[in-house]
Scaffold this motif. Structure first.
Motif: not given
Length: 334
Positions: A186-193, A271-287
C-alpha cells in the motif's frame, strides 16, 4: 412522478431507474442497449442520442416530471435539452468533480473555479472529460434555467457494478493477498483525503431531488474520509490480518506503480500535488438537502462481491497484478 432516465443500463443510470421503481415512480429509460438491458419494470425506449431523431420516442404523451441524464457528450446533452425543455418540468444532470480547475485544496466546496468549457459536441477521449462536463452543465442551466435544474458533481462512485474496480480492488486484494504471511502493498499516505459515495445512495438522493424539485449545484460525494480510513475499512471487510507493507510515493513511482487506476496501479491513491484535493470536497451542501451515505464498509463489501463475480473475459481495470505485487514486496523484504 413520471421520470425519464437518459441511459439506465449502466452502473449509475441503472441504479437510478431501480431506485425510482422501488419508490413507486413511473420510469422510462431511453438507451441504445449497448451496455445491457434496462431493469425489469421500466419502459425501455431504444434510441441513439447521437442521431438527430434519437429522442423522438419520448417526446409524445404526457409531460415528464423530471429527466435524469449522465451523459458526458455535449452534443447529446444539447439535443436533449432542446427537445425535452418543452415537455419536462425539470432536469437532473450528473456531472463530476473533474469539472473543477483546481484540485489542490482541502475541505473544499462548490465555489472552486471550473475548467474552461469544451468546444464542440464530442468529447474525443478522457483527457477532456472535465471540460466536456462543464459544457454539458452550461447547456442544461441555459436551457432549463437554474430553478428547474439540479447539477450533481459526483465524486468517486463505488459499490456493486463498479466496472472500474476502484472501490472493489482493495477489499478483493485483502481477501486474496499474494505476499508472504498475507502481506499487501500500500502507499505510505494514510492521511490523503479520499471519499467514496455508494452508487445506491447517490441514486436514492437523485431520485428524491427529482421528485421534490430540488434545484442547485452540489458536490455529490461520500462522507469525508482518508485513504488510510478506506484501506482500514477494506481490511475489515476482508478479515485481513497480514502485514500492510507501505512504500513511499517516490519508491512506487521509481518501480512503475501508477496512481488512481489503470494497469499496475494502486487504486484511490493520488500523489500528484495538483490532484491531492480531488477527494477533499466536503459534500456539506448535498447532505443538507438529504444526501445520506451508508457505512463505507457496506459499499466496499458489495464492491468486493462484484469483483468476485467477474467473468473471465472481464479483466480488472486497476490494481497490481499478482506477479507485480510479489516482485515489489520481495524488493521490500516481504
Amino acid at each position: 412522478m413520471r421520470l425519464l432516465v437518459l441511459g439506465g443500463t449502466a452502473m449509475l443510470g441503472r441504479a437510478v431507474a431501480e431506485r425510482a421503481l422501488t419508490d413507486g415512480h413511473e420510469v422510462t429509460c431511453l438507451a441504445r442497449g449497448v451496455a445491457g438491458s434496462a431493469p425489469d419494470g421500466v419502459t425501455w425506449v431504444r434510441g441513439d442520442r447521437d442521431d438527430a431523431d434519437g429522442l423522438d420516442g419520448v417526446l409524445a404523451g404526457p409531460r415528464w416530471d423530471a429527466v435524469v441524464d449522465v451523459s458526458r457528450q455535449p452534443g447529446q446533452v444539447r439535443r436533449a435539452v432542446t427537445a425535452l425543455e418543452p415537455v419536462a418540468d425539470r432536469f437532473v444532470f450528473v456531472s463530476t468533480g473533474n469539472a473543477y480547475a483546481v484540485h489542490s485544496g482541502l475541505e473544499t466546496d462548490e465555489s472552486v473555479p471550473l475548467l474552461p468549457p469544451l468546444d464542440g459536441d464530442v468529447m474525443e477521449d478522457m483527457s477532456t472529460y472535465g471540460q466536456a462536463k462543464v459544457t454539458c452543465e452550461a447547456a442544461v442551466l441555459d436551457g432549463f434555467g437554474p430553478g428547474r435544474t439540479l447539477v450533481a458533481r459526483a465524486g468517486l462512485i463505488g459499490g456493486p457494478g463498479d466496472w472500474s474496480g476502484r472501490s472493489g480492488w482493495w477489499p478483493w486484494r485483502f481477501a486474496h493477498p499474494v505476499g508472504g504471511g498475507g502481506a499487501v502493498l500500500a502507499p505510505d499516505d494514510p492521511d490523503l483525503p479520499m471519499s467514496l459515495v455508494d452508487v445506491r445512495d447517490l441514486a436514492t438522493w437523485l431520485v428524491r431531488c427529482a421528485a421534490e424539485g430540488t434545484s442547485g449545484i452540489f458536490d455529490a460525494v461520500g462522507e469525508p474520509n482518508t485513504l488510510g480510513g478506506l484501506l482500514g475499512a477494506a481490511r475489515d471487510v476482508a478479515g485481513h490480518s497480514g502485514p500492510l507493507v507501505t512504500a513511499s510515493a517516490s519508491w512506487l513511482a521509481e518501480h512503475g506503480v501508477q496512481e488512481w487506476m489503470g494497469e499496475d496501479s494502486l487504486p484511490l491513491w493520488v500523489s500528484d500535488p495538483e490532484w491531492r484535493g480531488f477527494g477533499a470536497h466536503t459534500g456539506a451542501a448535498a447532505r443538507a438537502v438529504g444526501l445520506a451515505c451508508r457505512p463505507v464498509t457496506e459499499t466496499l463489501r458489495d464492491a468486493a462481491a462484484y469483483e468476485e463475480g467477474r467473468e473471465p473475459d472481464d479483466p480488472r481495470r486497476c490494481g497490481l497484478s499478482d506477479e507485480t505485487e510479489r516482485r515489489l514486496l520481495a524488493l521490500l523484504g516481504h
